[in-house]
Design a protein around this motif. Structure first.
Motif, PDB file in Angstrom:
ATOM      1  N   ILE A 121       0.865  -1.119  -0.056  1.00  0.00           N
ATOM      2  CA  ILE A 121      -0.072   0.142  -0.071  1.00  0.00           C
ATOM      3  C   ILE A 121       0.981   1.294   0.035  1.00  0.00           C
ATOM      4  CG2 ILE A 121      -1.823   1.203   1.276  1.00  0.00           C
ATOM      5  CD1 ILE A 121      -2.790  -1.339   0.072  1.00  0.00           C
ATOM      6  N   ILE A 122       0.480   2.168  -0.967  1.00  0.00           N
ATOM      7  CA  ILE A 122       1.185   3.341  -0.993  1.00  0.00           C
ATOM      8  C   ILE A 122       0.396   4.541  -0.664  1.00  0.00           C
ATOM      9  CG2 ILE A 122       2.630   4.814  -2.509  1.00  0.00           C
ATOM     10  CD1 ILE A 122       3.942   2.242  -2.349  1.00  0.00           C
ATOM     11  N   LEU A 123       0.962   5.398   0.340  1.00  0.00           N
ATOM     12  CA  LEU A 123      -0.012   6.631   0.723  1.00  0.00           C
ATOM     13  C   LEU A 123       0.769   7.767  -0.235  1.00  0.00           C
ATOM     14  CD1 LEU A 123       0.741   6.086   4.542  1.00  0.00           C
ATOM     15  CD2 LEU A 123      -1.204   5.069   2.886  1.00  0.00           C
ATOM     16  N   GLU A 124      -0.213   8.333  -0.582  1.00  0.00           N
ATOM     17  CA  GLU A 124       0.062   9.546  -1.530  1.00  0.00           C
ATOM     18  C   GLU A 124      -0.176  10.847  -0.547  1.00  0.00           C
ATOM     19  OE1 GLU A 124      -1.645  10.269  -5.269  1.00  0.00           O
ATOM     20  OE2 GLU A 124      -1.416   8.049  -5.870  1.00  0.00           O
ATOM     21  N   LEU A 125       0.609  11.668  -0.297  1.00  0.00           N
ATOM     22  CA  LEU A 125       0.674  12.936   0.783  1.00  0.00           C
ATOM     23  C   LEU A 125       0.247  14.077  -0.058  1.00  0.00           C
ATOM     24  CD1 LEU A 125       3.621  12.037   2.976  1.00  0.00           C
ATOM     25  CD2 LEU A 125       1.345  11.195   3.068  1.00  0.00           C
ATOM     26  N   ASP A 126      -0.277  15.114   0.654  1.00  0.00           N
ATOM     27  CA  ASP A 126      -0.540  16.371   0.289  1.00  0.00           C
ATOM     28  C   ASP A 126       0.509  17.169  -0.555  1.00  0.00           C
ATOM     29  OD1 ASP A 126       0.660  16.928   2.649  1.00  0.00           O
ATOM     30  OD2 ASP A 126      -1.076  18.440   3.192  1.00  0.00           O
ATOM     31  N   ASN A 127       1.667  16.824  -0.006  1.00  0.00           N
ATOM     32  CA  ASN A 127       3.052  17.623  -0.738  1.00  0.00           C
ATOM     33  C   ASN A 127       3.641  16.831  -1.833  1.00  0.00           C
ATOM     34  OD1 ASN A 127       4.134  15.169   0.380  1.00  0.00           O
ATOM     35  ND2 ASN A 127       5.314  16.399   2.062  1.00  0.00           N
ATOM     36  N   GLY A 128       2.843  15.745  -2.387  1.00  0.00           N
ATOM     37  CA  GLY A 128       3.219  14.998  -3.576  1.00  0.00           C
ATOM     38  C   GLY A 128       4.078  13.869  -3.427  1.00  0.00           C
ATOM     39  N   LYS A 129       4.721  13.637  -2.067  1.00  0.00           N
ATOM     40  CA  LYS A 129       5.343  12.571  -1.895  1.00  0.00           C
ATOM     41  C   LYS A 129       4.492  11.417  -1.567  1.00  0.00           C
ATOM     42  CE  LYS A 129       9.513  12.208   1.037  1.00  0.00           C
ATOM     43  NZ  LYS A 129      10.501  12.728   1.953  1.00  0.00           N
ATOM     44  N   GLU A 130       5.185  10.165  -1.902  1.00  0.00           N
ATOM     45  CA  GLU A 130       4.586   8.921  -1.831  1.00  0.00           C
ATOM     46  C   GLU A 130       5.609   7.952  -0.998  1.00  0.00           C
ATOM     47  OE1 GLU A 130       4.087   7.041  -5.636  1.00  0.00           O
ATOM     48  OE2 GLU A 130       2.258   8.415  -6.313  1.00  0.00           O
ATOM     49  N   ILE A 131       4.728   7.176   0.261  1.00  0.00           N
ATOM     50  CA  ILE A 131       5.526   6.302   0.859  1.00  0.00           C
ATOM     51  C   ILE A 131       4.794   5.277   1.233  1.00  0.00           C
ATOM     52  CG2 ILE A 131       6.625   8.413   2.377  1.00  0.00           C
ATOM     53  CD1 ILE A 131       4.794   7.673   4.689  1.00  0.00           C
ATOM     54  N   THR A 132       5.436   4.258   1.747  1.00  0.00           N
ATOM     55  CA  THR A 132       4.682   3.002   1.913  1.00  0.00           C
ATOM     56  C   THR A 132       4.210   2.791   3.252  1.00  0.00           C
ATOM     57  OG1 THR A 132       6.777   1.700   2.676  1.00  0.00           O
ATOM     58  CG2 THR A 132       6.403   1.595   0.343  1.00  0.00           C
ATOM     59  N   SER A 133       3.122   2.223   3.384  1.00  0.00           N
ATOM     60  CA  SER A 133       2.233   2.145   4.600  1.00  0.00           C
ATOM     61  C   SER A 133       3.193   1.580   5.803  1.00  0.00           C
ATOM     62  CB  SER A 133       0.967   1.361   4.568  1.00  0.00           C
ATOM     63  OG  SER A 133       1.310   0.234   4.227  1.00  0.00           O
ATOM     64  N   ASP A 134       4.044   0.689   5.759  1.00  0.00           N
ATOM     65  CA  ASP A 134       5.096   0.136   6.623  1.00  0.00           C
ATOM     66  C   ASP A 134       5.910   1.149   7.330  1.00  0.00           C
ATOM     67  OD1 ASP A 134       6.501   0.138   4.474  1.00  0.00           O
ATOM     68  OD2 ASP A 134       7.348  -1.702   4.753  1.00  0.00           O
ATOM     69  N   LEU A 135       6.100   2.341   6.723  1.00  0.00           N
ATOM     70  CA  LEU A 135       7.102   3.353   7.460  1.00  0.00           C
ATOM     71  C   LEU A 135       6.231   4.263   8.303  1.00  0.00           C
ATOM     72  CD1 LEU A 135       8.892   4.688   4.260  1.00  0.00           C
ATOM     73  CD2 LEU A 135       9.956   3.046   5.949  1.00  0.00           C
ATOM     74  N   VAL A 136       5.039   4.251   8.515  1.00  0.00           N
ATOM     75  CA  VAL A 136       4.150   5.197   9.240  1.00  0.00           C
ATOM     76  C   VAL A 136       4.413   4.571  10.735  1.00  0.00           C
ATOM     77  CG1 VAL A 136       1.678   5.758   9.923  1.00  0.00           C
ATOM     78  CG2 VAL A 136       2.659   5.422   7.297  1.00  0.00           C
ATOM     79  N   THR A 137       4.687   5.860  11.546  1.00  0.00           N
ATOM     80  CA  THR A 137       4.852   5.523  12.912  1.00  0.00           C
ATOM     81  C   THR A 137       3.678   6.251  13.965  1.00  0.00           C
ATOM     82  OG1 THR A 137       6.369   7.646  13.094  1.00  0.00           O
ATOM     83  CG2 THR A 137       7.309   5.521  12.566  1.00  0.00           C
ATOM     84  N   LYS A 138       3.038   7.222  13.227  1.00  0.00           N
ATOM     85  CA  LYS A 138       1.870   7.716  13.893  1.00  0.00           C
ATOM     86  C   LYS A 138       0.791   8.205  13.069  1.00  0.00           C
ATOM     87  CE  LYS A 138       1.124  11.490  17.151  1.00  0.00           C
ATOM     88  NZ  LYS A 138       1.673  12.654  17.959  1.00  0.00           N
ATOM     89  N   ILE A 139      -0.461   8.235  13.616  1.00  0.00           N
ATOM     90  CA  ILE A 139      -1.616   8.641  12.722  1.00  0.00           C
ATOM     91  C   ILE A 139      -2.474   9.611  13.735  1.00  0.00           C
ATOM     92  CG2 ILE A 139      -3.543   8.130  11.315  1.00  0.00           C
ATOM     93  CD1 ILE A 139      -2.479   5.208  11.111  1.00  0.00           C
ATOM     94  N   SER A 140      -2.626  10.810  13.235  1.00  0.00           N
ATOM     95  CA  SER A 140      -3.420  11.638  14.320  1.00  0.00           C
ATOM     96  C   SER A 140      -4.213  12.678  13.221  1.00  0.00           C
ATOM     97  CB  SER A 140      -2.595  12.463  14.868  1.00  0.00           C
ATOM     98  OG  SER A 140      -1.629  13.269  14.400  1.00  0.00           O
ATOM     99  N   GLN A 141      -5.220  13.232  13.718  1.00  0.00           N
ATOM    100  CA  GLN A 141      -6.139  14.085  13.088  1.00  0.00           C
ATOM    101  C   GLN A 141      -5.142  15.425  12.664  1.00  0.00           C
ATOM    102  OE1 GLN A 141      -9.276  13.889  12.225  1.00  0.00           O
ATOM    103  NE2 GLN A 141      -9.813  11.999  13.383  1.00  0.00           N
ATOM    104  N   PRO A 142      -5.488  15.928  11.612  1.00  0.00           N
ATOM    105  CA  PRO A 142      -4.730  17.260  11.214  1.00  0.00           C
ATOM    106  C   PRO A 142      -5.014  18.362  11.942  1.00  0.00           C
ATOM    107  CG  PRO A 142      -6.339  16.573   9.472  1.00  0.00           C
ATOM    108  CD  PRO A 142      -6.309  15.787  10.497  1.00  0.00           C
ATOM    109  N   GLU A 143      -3.839  19.220  12.132  1.00  0.00           N
ATOM    110  CA  GLU A 143      -4.077  20.555  12.895  1.00  0.00           C
ATOM    111  C   GLU A 143      -4.531  21.764  12.125  1.00  0.00           C
ATOM    112  OE1 GLU A 143      -0.226  20.986  14.812  1.00  0.00           O
ATOM    113  OE2 GLU A 143      -0.485  19.110  15.794  1.00  0.00           O
TER     114      GLU A 143
END
Length: 143
Positions: A121-143
């Protein structure tokens, strides 16, 4: 009268090993049926009812095999869909991940989209970057 046996049907020539216990596949079933037809007693041939019954069994075996194949494809598709649906909850969330580059800097971004590529699973971010889901260390509501 001389009866010859097809050498390809002899057990000594069959080098394939089967790992599925006592389950016969459609190829084995057809070989048995053909051998039975070739070696039947000409004075006492197989009854039509027997032959029709065996052909019906063969047809059923083939349909079950096809259904099993289709079911496996369906399950594989479901697994892929389940993964995307599971990660779709991350859309709009702020995430943190550690970039495994030269320095272990924690980076952040907001997930814009999810996609699947080569069983990951690839996550596309608002800044155009793409990362794999296994790199995620924290999920939270945006500020």
């Amino acid at each position: 009268m001389s009866v010859s046996i097809d050498p390809s049907l002899l057990l000594s020539n069959n080098t394939k090993t089967r790992s599925s216990g006592s389950n016969l596949g459609k190829d084995e079933f057809l070989k048995i049926l053909m051998t039975q037809l070739q070696n039947q007693d000409p004075l006492n041939p197989m009854e039509d009812k027997e032959f029709i019954s065996q052909m019906a069994n063969f047809s059923s075996l083939e349909q079950i095999t096809n259904m099993n194949s289709l079911m496996q494809k369906f399950l594989d598709t479901q697994k892929a869909t389940d993964s995307i649906l599971k990660y779709s909850e991350m859309i709009g969330k702020s995430i943190e991940w550690s970039d495994s580059g030269a320095e272990e800097a924690v980076q952040t971004g907001v997930v814009k989209a999810i996609k699947q590529k080569n069983n990951s699973i690839i996550l596309e971010l608002d800044n155009g970057k793409e990362i794999t889901s296994d790199l995620v260390t924290k999920i939270s509501q945006p500020e």
